[in-house]
Design a protein around this motif. Structure first.
Motif, PDB file in Angstrom:
ATOM      1  N   GLN A  60    -123.574  88.204 -69.512  1.00 50.21           N
ATOM      2  CA  GLN A  60    -124.880  88.276 -70.186  1.00 50.21           C
ATOM      3  C   GLN A  60    -124.707  88.709 -71.640  1.00 50.21           C
ATOM      4  O   GLN A  60    -125.357  88.172 -72.535  1.00 50.21           O
ATOM      5  CB  GLN A  60    -125.807  89.274 -69.479  1.00 50.21           C
ATOM      6  CG  GLN A  60    -126.353  88.795 -68.162  1.00 50.21           C
ATOM      7  CD  GLN A  60    -127.135  89.893 -67.453  1.00 50.21           C
ATOM      8  OE1 GLN A  60    -126.774  91.072 -67.492  1.00 50.21           O
ATOM      9  NE2 GLN A  60    -128.207  89.498 -66.792  1.00 50.21           N
ATOM     10  N   LEU A  63    -123.309  85.798 -73.740  1.00 50.55           N
ATOM     11  CA  LEU A  63    -124.347  84.802 -74.006  1.00 50.55           C
ATOM     12  C   LEU A  63    -125.349  85.307 -75.047  1.00 50.55           C
ATOM     13  O   LEU A  63    -125.711  84.582 -75.975  1.00 50.55           O
ATOM     14  CB  LEU A  63    -125.074  84.432 -72.709  1.00 50.55           C
ATOM     15  CG  LEU A  63    -124.217  83.747 -71.642  1.00 50.55           C
ATOM     16  CD1 LEU A  63    -125.011  83.606 -70.350  1.00 50.55           C
ATOM     17  CD2 LEU A  63    -123.685  82.412 -72.124  1.00 50.55           C
ATOM     18  N   ARG A  64    -125.788  86.551 -74.903  1.00 54.62           N
ATOM     19  CA  ARG A  64    -126.746  87.126 -75.845  1.00 54.62           C
ATOM     20  C   ARG A  64    -126.152  87.201 -77.251  1.00 54.62           C
ATOM     21  O   ARG A  64    -126.780  86.822 -78.238  1.00 54.62           O
ATOM     22  CB  ARG A  64    -127.176  88.526 -75.386  1.00 54.62           C
ATOM     23  CG  ARG A  64    -128.111  89.234 -76.389  1.00 54.62           C
ATOM     24  CD  ARG A  64    -128.470  90.640 -75.952  1.00 54.62           C
ATOM     25  NE  ARG A  64    -127.344  91.490 -75.641  1.00 54.62           N
ATOM     26  CZ  ARG A  64    -126.552  92.079 -76.549  1.00 54.62           C
ATOM     27  NH1 ARG A  64    -126.756  91.906 -77.855  1.00 54.62           N
ATOM     28  NH2 ARG A  64    -125.541  92.854 -76.171  1.00 54.62           N
ATOM     29  N   THR A  66    -123.720  85.483 -78.556  1.00 52.64           N
ATOM     30  CA  THR A  66    -123.524  84.148 -79.114  1.00 52.64           C
ATOM     31  C   THR A  66    -124.844  83.616 -79.676  1.00 52.64           C
ATOM     32  O   THR A  66    -124.873  83.038 -80.764  1.00 52.64           O
ATOM     33  CB  THR A  66    -122.948  83.196 -78.053  1.00 52.64           C
ATOM     34  OG1 THR A  66    -121.658  83.688 -77.660  1.00 52.64           O
ATOM     35  CG2 THR A  66    -122.802  81.776 -78.575  1.00 52.64           C
ATOM     36  N   GLN A  67    -125.919  83.861 -78.958  1.00 49.41           N
ATOM     37  CA  GLN A  67    -127.227  83.410 -79.445  1.00 49.41           C
ATOM     38  C   GLN A  67    -127.639  84.202 -80.687  1.00 49.41           C
ATOM     39  O   GLN A  67    -128.114  83.632 -81.662  1.00 49.41           O
ATOM     40  CB  GLN A  67    -128.278  83.545 -78.352  1.00 49.41           C
ATOM     41  CG  GLN A  67    -129.591  82.891 -78.736  1.00 49.41           C
ATOM     42  CD  GLN A  67    -130.420  82.510 -77.535  1.00 49.41           C
ATOM     43  OE1 GLN A  67    -130.245  83.032 -76.447  1.00 49.41           O
ATOM     44  NE2 GLN A  67    -131.338  81.587 -77.734  1.00 49.41           N
ATOM     45  N   GLU A  68    -127.426  85.513 -80.671  1.00 52.77           N
ATOM     46  CA  GLU A  68    -127.809  86.345 -81.811  1.00 52.77           C
ATOM     47  C   GLU A  68    -126.974  86.051 -83.053  1.00 52.77           C
ATOM     48  O   GLU A  68    -127.500  85.958 -84.153  1.00 52.77           O
ATOM     49  CB  GLU A  68    -127.672  87.832 -81.460  1.00 52.77           C
ATOM     50  CG  GLU A  68    -128.721  88.334 -80.502  1.00 52.77           C
ATOM     51  CD  GLU A  68    -128.504  89.794 -80.107  1.00 52.77           C
ATOM     52  OE1 GLU A  68    -127.572  90.450 -80.643  1.00 52.77           O
ATOM     53  OE2 GLU A  68    -129.255  90.291 -79.247  1.00 52.77           O
ATOM     54  N   GLY A  71    -126.665  81.610 -83.226  1.00 55.08           N
ATOM     55  CA  GLY A  71    -127.849  80.797 -82.996  1.00 55.08           C
ATOM     56  C   GLY A  71    -127.651  79.725 -81.942  1.00 55.08           C
ATOM     57  O   GLY A  71    -128.414  78.763 -81.877  1.00 55.08           O
ATOM     58  N   LEU A  72    -126.634  79.865 -81.109  1.00 53.20           N
ATOM     59  CA  LEU A  72    -126.356  78.886 -80.059  1.00 53.20           C
ATOM     60  C   LEU A  72    -126.816  79.441 -78.716  1.00 53.20           C
ATOM     61  O   LEU A  72    -126.373  80.510 -78.296  1.00 53.20           O
ATOM     62  CB  LEU A  72    -124.856  78.581 -80.004  1.00 53.20           C
ATOM     63  CG  LEU A  72    -124.256  77.994 -81.278  1.00 53.20           C
ATOM     64  CD1 LEU A  72    -122.735  77.906 -81.165  1.00 53.20           C
ATOM     65  CD2 LEU A  72    -124.856  76.622 -81.584  1.00 53.20           C
ATOM     66  N   ASP A  73    -127.702  78.703 -78.053  1.00 60.58           N
ATOM     67  CA  ASP A  73    -128.185  79.193 -76.762  1.00 60.58           C
ATOM     68  C   ASP A  73    -127.370  78.572 -75.630  1.00 60.58           C
ATOM     69  O   ASP A  73    -126.694  77.555 -75.825  1.00 60.58           O
ATOM     70  CB  ASP A  73    -129.686  78.948 -76.605  1.00 60.58           C
ATOM     71  CG  ASP A  73    -130.036  77.482 -76.474  1.00 60.58           C
ATOM     72  OD1 ASP A  73    -129.644  76.866 -75.465  1.00 60.58           O
ATOM     73  OD2 ASP A  73    -130.706  76.953 -77.379  1.00 60.58           O
ATOM     74  N   PRO A  74    -127.423  79.155 -74.432  1.00 55.74           N
ATOM     75  CA  PRO A  74    -126.578  78.701 -73.320  1.00 55.74           C
ATOM     76  C   PRO A  74    -126.752  77.233 -72.941  1.00 55.74           C
ATOM     77  O   PRO A  74    -125.842  76.646 -72.359  1.00 55.74           O
ATOM     78  CB  PRO A  74    -126.991  79.616 -72.165  1.00 55.74           C
ATOM     79  CG  PRO A  74    -127.481  80.857 -72.835  1.00 55.74           C
ATOM     80  CD  PRO A  74    -128.153  80.380 -74.093  1.00 55.74           C
ATOM     81  N   GLN A  76    -126.649  74.842 -74.947  1.00 52.67           N
ATOM     82  CA  GLN A  76    -125.902  74.036 -75.915  1.00 52.67           C
ATOM     83  C   GLN A  76    -124.398  73.989 -75.636  1.00 52.67           C
ATOM     84  O   GLN A  76    -123.668  73.289 -76.332  1.00 52.67           O
ATOM     85  CB  GLN A  76    -126.139  74.561 -77.331  1.00 52.67           C
ATOM     86  CG  GLN A  76    -127.580  74.396 -77.778  1.00 52.67           C
ATOM     87  CD  GLN A  76    -127.797  74.978 -79.155  1.00 52.67           C
ATOM     88  OE1 GLN A  76    -127.899  76.183 -79.328  1.00 52.67           O
ATOM     89  NE2 GLN A  76    -127.857  74.106 -80.146  1.00 52.67           N
ATOM     90  N   SER A 115    -126.446  85.159 -88.059  1.00 52.47           N
ATOM     91  CA  SER A 115    -127.254  86.365 -88.237  1.00 52.47           C
ATOM     92  C   SER A 115    -126.785  87.077 -89.505  1.00 52.47           C
ATOM     93  O   SER A 115    -125.808  86.661 -90.137  1.00 52.47           O
ATOM     94  CB  SER A 115    -127.086  87.300 -87.035  1.00 52.47           C
ATOM     95  OG  SER A 115    -125.797  87.899 -87.062  1.00 52.47           O
TER      96      SER A 115
END
Length: 153
Positions: A60, A63-64, A66-68, A71-74, A76, A115
């Motif tokens: 988790q 994944l978090r 990487t998104q923060e 800007g890539l969400d799971p 992708q 970010s």
């Protein structure tokens, strides 16, 4: 108490339209890895990663972060089964553990959105990614990920 962080070694496979998929022997030549340059400290280059928040499990966190950070969400990328690398080292006289998984981009043209923690990103072949990362343990992890990918074909 040990510091703990988690992240993803993100890669993409490049293919030329006129070239058939490559054999296992040459498959590694078309792989690029995503590295982010920090906007703090020595401005080192690293895959997206960050500290585990209370109540989160390691994946988790990866994944978090990487998104923060990128800007890539799971949706992708796909996390590859069978690869998990744990690095252990010391930061400011405290032990630190960083766990990485290997993730393949679904769309090579997906937008990376940094970010404020990072000032630049690059997609790089293994050799260049290792040279830019600087740290021996990170270089070894990336080489191990690359060997894992090449063995899979």
């Amino acid at each position: 108490m040990s510091l703990r962080a988690c992240g993803l070694i993100i890669f993409r496979r490049l293919r030329e339209a006129s070239t058939p998929p490559s054999s296992a022997a040459t498959a590694g030549n078309n792989i690029e890895y995503l590295l982010l340059q920090t906007s703090y400290g020595t401005h080192h280059w690293t895959p997206p990663k960050g500290h585990v928040d209370p109540g989160e499990d390691d994946l988790q966190t990866a994944l978090r972060e990487t998104q923060e950070e990128a800007g890539l969400d799971p949706g992708q990328f796909t996390i590859l089964e069978g690869f998990r690398k744990e690095l252990n080292y010391t930061v400011r006289d405290r032990p630190k553990t960083v766990v990485y998984w290997l993730a393949e981009m679904k769309d090579n043209n997906a937008e990376v959105r940094l970010s404020s923690e990072h000032q630049a990103f690059r997609w790089l072949a293994l050799k260049e990614a290792c040279e830019l990362s600087g740290y021996q343990d990170m270089q070894a992890a990336m080489r191990e990920a690359h060997q894992f990918l090449c063995a899979r074909g």
